[in-house]
Design an enzyme around this catalytic site. Structure first.
Site, short mmCIF file in Angstrom:
data_model
loop_
_atom_site.label_atom_id
_atom_site.label_comp_id
_atom_site.label_asym_id
_atom_site.label_seq_id
_atom_site.Cartn_x
_atom_site.Cartn_y
_atom_site.Cartn_z
N TRP B 101 -28.63 -102.68 10.23
CA TRP B 101 -28.64 -104.27 10.44
C TRP B 101 -28.73 -105.08 9.30
O TRP B 101 -27.87 -106.15 9.12
CB TRP B 101 -29.75 -104.57 11.65
CG TRP B 101 -29.22 -103.93 12.88
CD1 TRP B 101 -29.80 -102.67 13.04
CD2 TRP B 101 -28.03 -103.57 13.79
NE1 TRP B 101 -29.42 -102.03 14.45
CE2 TRP B 101 -28.24 -102.78 14.73
CE3 TRP B 101 -27.03 -104.69 13.90
CZ2 TRP B 101 -27.34 -102.28 15.64
CZ3 TRP B 101 -25.71 -104.38 14.81
CH2 TRP B 101 -26.21 -103.43 15.80
N ASP B 168 -34.08 -111.75 10.97
CA ASP B 168 -33.61 -111.16 12.03
C ASP B 168 -34.65 -110.54 12.95
O ASP B 168 -35.12 -109.61 12.34
CB ASP B 168 -32.37 -110.41 11.77
CG ASP B 168 -31.97 -109.55 12.97
OD1 ASP B 168 -32.22 -109.79 14.13
OD2 ASP B 168 -30.87 -108.77 12.93
N LYS B 192 -33.46 -107.94 24.31
CA LYS B 192 -34.38 -106.92 23.96
C LYS B 192 -35.62 -107.37 24.73
O LYS B 192 -36.19 -106.90 25.72
CB LYS B 192 -34.91 -106.28 22.63
CG LYS B 192 -33.32 -105.56 22.26
CD LYS B 192 -33.19 -105.41 20.65
CE LYS B 192 -31.77 -105.22 20.22
NZ LYS B 192 -31.44 -103.88 20.25
#
Lengths: 357, 357
Positions: B101, B168, B192
């Site tokens: 990521w 992030d 999530k």
């Protein structure tokens, strides 16, 4: 109790879609998980995504050069993504200005290159679709907005041109037969005729991509990456894609676009007939350019509008107040709106008129 | 029947959120319309959006310089939007590389300016969080990925720096107490710990915006436009925002972040204790950097892994197969995962181990 929902979008959806989705929220196809809890790279969701993409292809009868994507971001993101992918910074794209949404698209295109507004109906408050205009043969593409929710206008012909044709079809996609293969890129926020807010459908010809060399395109904005990844470059808006799939399945069961078009024609005819014959109301759009999705009209005596709105509210009629830029009323009649709701609307107009006579 | 859902995301949600949403899909607060059918500019939805934004502010105890937005596009869009808004084309942003990521974020930043990868754990397959690194004082910002789902690592400290800190937090947002006010921009795909796929939360300091002059920012990408429009610059992902609001309400009812953190600590301790004491299993991450959200582990005898997966499936344990880049297993334990599910997981490990002894 279900109201008569004339909202301009998000808007009415088929009952069976809502019931199916409501069940899937608790348990998706016997998985012991909600549709919100399943992984997007699992077989059951890949099947949903593929079915949604295939139904678009099938219902619109798209040729093999087209790829169908379900993306994040709404049509507003396409206002940016289209020129980012298709317009060299030294070149010019042609846009037809038919109102607020065209203008937003034009503004974003100017960030990336030059824009030639080849026609506009601005001077008459966008009450018609411009028909006399010239498209420069060297334009990178021509962009139109096929239906204009705020003003109630709709293109009833397709411009003839050799440059790639790009269309924002957010508010009339899947509502009428068109030769979609005349277009090079079609995009639509799905929240009117093909689902709920949160996903955007893009149908794009592979053959027009990869030609811009004057800028680096961020990975997430490059259509080719989405095509390569089966519309799953990143976590897709799972539930919004699922609702689209169910809505497209419903449309197919109704007989597809030709069948829904017949009903849409009947609904529009019924309402416009009342607008034209009821002495209290008056349409705001040039007749030949009237939208079959959004009918805009006013009252001859504007002071009565508030009262009519209140009257309608009592009849469980919802969402008919006009946009502030057009005033009066806007009655949206998307695919999922039952014919019966238009009958109720027309009855309300008739009854109110008699009461006032 | 409800399975034990260890999916890495989209992932398990609180039952009461699902039941409430399932009802709202048929009738939203007695409106006679589904939550999918209401206009996003109507009072009931504006109230949903405002409550969601306010709950983020309250739960994270953000100071007044922060604005909270719910946007389209996923964290992947933020990989682009952050540098587009914060990085001059002639300047450099610092990034710490802790896996896939981070790398995607780095790649998008390079489209807009220069990137200095100040630290990386790539050489050890990202099994730890780099701690010794220097941040150039002239960097436009420092970007970190607070939790790395694929490898099961997590930052347990916050880098000390004078440059704006960008994070992030997609996979550990709202799971643990942090001084969020040390950050200048925090973003997270909500699927999530704070909802379902389709919305992205961005908390951004107003004071860092509007400083980039080397490019035109498309309107839809400029955070300032979203702030000005109350997070409704375009049609928001209505349902995804609603689910986030319900999930955040649920979190508040649990006692907020400090309360859920205690449960998350207990869940992680229970699982890692089993990994460390069961002779069949072995953690893949340096202990001090282990993620409390995603535990990654392998078996000493890889040929047993398939059998263990099958055994778990019979116990209604779902979503534990490791990412292809790490192999083995990944057990995700987000906020909504009940402690009991971890107990079932640990029992399965114990039982399987005894069977094999």
């Amino acid at each position: 109790m279900k109201v008569h929902n004339f909202n301009a979008g998000p808007s009415v959806l088929p009952n069976e879609v809502l019931y199916k989705a409501s069940k899937a929220l608790i348990d998706f196809e016997g998985s012991g998980m909600s549709i919100l809890e399943i992984g997007h790279r699992t077989e059951p969701f890949i099947a949903v995504m593929d079915e949604a993409r295939n139904l678009v292809r099938e219902l619109m009868q798209l040729d093999d050069d087209f790829e169908v994507l379900f993306l994040h971001g709404g049509a507003t993101t396409q206002f940016m993504q289209v020129p980012m992918n298709l317009l060299e910074s030294s070149e010019t794209a042609a846009y037809v200005d038919t109102g607020v949404w065209s203008n937003k698209a034009i503004k974003e295109a100017k960030v990336f290159g030059y824009v030639d507004v080849v026609a506009s109906s601005k001077e008459s408050n966008y009450n018609h679709i411009p028909k006399q205009f010239t498209i420069p043969p060297q334009a990178s593409y021509l962009h139109i907005t096929t239906n204009n929710t705020i003003y109630g206008t709709q293109w009833h012909m397709t411009p003839v041109t050799d440059v790639p044709l790009v269309a924002d079809m957010s508010s009339d996609i899947m509502s009428r037969s068109m030769d979609f293969n005349k277009y090079s890129l079609i995009y639509a926020g799905v929240q009117k005729n093909m689902g709920a807010a949160g996903a955007t459908m893009v149908a794009v010809r592979k053959s027009i991509l990869g030609k811009v060399s004057s800028r680096k395109i961020p990975g997430i904005m490059d259509y080719r990456n989405h095509i390569e990844n089966g519309s799953m470059l990143n976590t897709p808006p799972v539930f919004a894609v699922y609702i689209s799939m169910l809505t497209l399945r419903w449309l197919k069961e109704q007989g597809g676009i030709p069948a829904i078009e017949k009903i849409n024609d009947k609904k529009a005819a019924l309402l416009y007939d009342e607008i034209d014959h009821n002495p209290l109301f008056r349409g705001t759009v040039v007749k030949e350019d009237r939208s079959k999705m959004n009918a805009c009209f006013i009252m001859d005596k504007p002071e009565m509008e508030e009262e009519f709105l209140k009257f309608c509210k009592k009849e469980d009629i919802v969402g008919i107040k006009g946009h502030r830029l057009s005033g009066g009323f806007r009655v949206s009649m998307y695919n999922a709106l039952p014919y019966e709701s238009v009958e109720v609307m027309v009855e309300a107009m008739k009854y109110f008129s008699l009461k006032k006579a």
